[in-house]
Each structure stands twice: as structure tokens, then as C-alpha cells.
Design a protein around this motif. Structure first.
Motif, PDB file in Angstrom:
ATOM      1  N   GLU A 168       0.827  -1.215   0.000  1.00 23.84           N
ATOM      2  CA  GLU A 168       0.000   0.000   0.000  1.00 23.84           C
ATOM      3  C   GLU A 168       0.858   1.261   0.000  1.00 23.84           C
ATOM      4  O   GLU A 168       0.556   2.229   0.694  1.00 23.84           O
ATOM      5  CB  GLU A 168      -0.941   0.022   1.210  1.00 23.84           C
TER       6      GLU A 168
ATOM      7  N   TRP B  37       2.928   4.572  -1.790  1.00 17.53           N
ATOM      8  CA  TRP B  37       2.720   5.621  -2.782  1.00 17.53           C
ATOM      9  C   TRP B  37       4.050   6.289  -3.087  1.00 17.53           C
ATOM     10  O   TRP B  37       4.909   6.426  -2.210  1.00 17.53           O
ATOM     11  CB  TRP B  37       1.753   6.672  -2.236  1.00 17.53           C
TER      12      TRP B  37
ATOM     13  N   SER C  37       0.360   4.227   2.728  1.00 17.06           N
ATOM     14  CA  SER C  37      -0.953   4.859   2.587  1.00 17.06           C
ATOM     15  C   SER C  37      -1.596   5.174   3.934  1.00 17.06           C
ATOM     16  O   SER C  37      -1.129   4.749   4.985  1.00 17.06           O
ATOM     17  CB  SER C  37      -1.885   3.945   1.789  1.00 17.06           C
TER      18      SER C  37
ATOM     19  N   SER D 262      -0.014   5.685  -6.677  1.00 15.68           N
ATOM     20  CA  SER D 262      -0.175   4.469  -5.887  1.00 15.68           C
ATOM     21  C   SER D 262       0.550   3.323  -6.572  1.00 15.68           C
ATOM     22  O   SER D 262       0.304   3.037  -7.747  1.00 15.68           O
ATOM     23  CB  SER D 262      -1.656   4.108  -5.761  1.00 15.68           C
TER      24      SER D 262
ATOM     25  N   SER E 203       0.015   0.357  -5.717  1.00 14.78           N
ATOM     26  CA  SER E 203      -0.951  -0.746  -5.722  1.00 14.78           C
ATOM     27  C   SER E 203      -1.683  -0.833  -7.052  1.00 14.78           C
ATOM     28  O   SER E 203      -1.753  -1.891  -7.661  1.00 14.78           O
ATOM     29  CB  SER E 203      -1.972  -0.587  -4.597  1.00 14.78           C
TER      30      SER E 203
END
Length: 149
Positions: free
Chosen positions: A61, A63, A74, A95, A97
Motif C-alpha cells: 500500500e 505511494w 498509505s 499508488s 498498488s
């Protein structure tokens, strides 16, 4: 009787929103952002998508700050990217992800395929993450997208 018909109309609108994605959390990404001048001048050389948060070393997660290229976790982990934004004012982040781009100042996702300044970092991250360049929309589509509100 009027209140009954108002309740029915409201219920019908909610059903329509659910059917068309309003209830699913669908978000329309913006095609412009006044904060693009804060982008790093070199977004072709970035840390790989599997990079840990530089503060807490959490592996997921994360960034990428598009101003200083720091990798931070995050708001669902330890909120280091959010804290970074509040302390530095750096508001654009990608991101790792899902390769979405978020502007903290606008509180909005940005369309990395339509906003030409974001395409290099999006393409680089996609190549690093998936080993292939992303499918990119043709320029004709992008020009139409830039003209929309």
C-alpha cells in the motif's frame, strides 16, 4: 400521499445510482490539475513498485511522491504519505498498488493517461510493475478528453 411518492422517487434514484455505479464507489478521475507544476523534473527514474515505505518499511500500500520521489505508506497503513503531504505540501502521488494518481490538494484522482505530464511516470511504473508498457489511448481520444469540463 405526496410523501409516499417522494420516498418512491428517492428509492428509484438510489436504485439507478447503484445500477450505474454510483453505489459502487466509482470515481471519475480529473483530466486537469493546477498542481502539475510541482511534479519532479525526472519521473522516468523512480524507485521500483515493490519498494518499502521509507519511514516504517511496510512493504504494501505504498505511494510514490511525484515531487521528491519518496516512497511512503498509505492512510490505511501508517499514513506516512498523508503526513508527508501535510509537512511538505507535496500533493501529487502515484499508488504502487493500482498506479492511480491522487492529488491531496484537490482531493481527487487524476487521469494519468489523459494528463500528458503524468504519462511518463505512469508508463514507467507500469513497465516496472508488469514488465510491459500499458495500453495507451490514442491521441485523438486524449484531445477530446482534454476538452471536456
Amino acid at each position: 400521499m405526496a410523501s409516499s411518492s417522494s420516498a418512491t422517487a428517492a428509492s428509484d434514484r438510489e436504485e439507478d445510482e447503484d445500477f450505474y455505479g454510483g453505489g459502487s464507489g466509482w470515481v471519475e478521475a480529473r483530466t486537469t490539475c493546477e498542481h502539475l507544476p510541482s511534479l519532479s523534473s525526472d519521473l522516468l527514474h523512480i524507485p521500483p513498485p515493490g519498494s518499502d515505505c521509507t519511514r516504517c518499511h511496510h512493504p504494501a500500500e505504498n505511494w510514490l511522491c511525484l515531487s521528491c520521489k519518496d516512497v511512503l505508506c498509505s492512510r490505511f497503513i501508517n499514513k506516512h504519505m498523508l503526513t508527508h503531504h501535510k509537512v511538505t505540501g507535496h500533493c501529487l502521488a502515484l499508488s504502487y498498488s493500482d498506479l492511480s494518481v491522487w492529488c491531496f490538494a484537490c482531493e481527487a484522482y487524476l487521469d494519468a493517461q489523459v494528463i500528458l505530464q503524468l504519462r511518463p511516470v505512469y508508463e514507467t511504473a507500469h513497465l516496472m510493475k508488469f514488465g510491459a508498457t500499458p495500453p495507451i489511448q490514442p491521441i485523438e481520444f486524449l484531445q477530446v478528453g482534454l476538452q471536456s469540463p
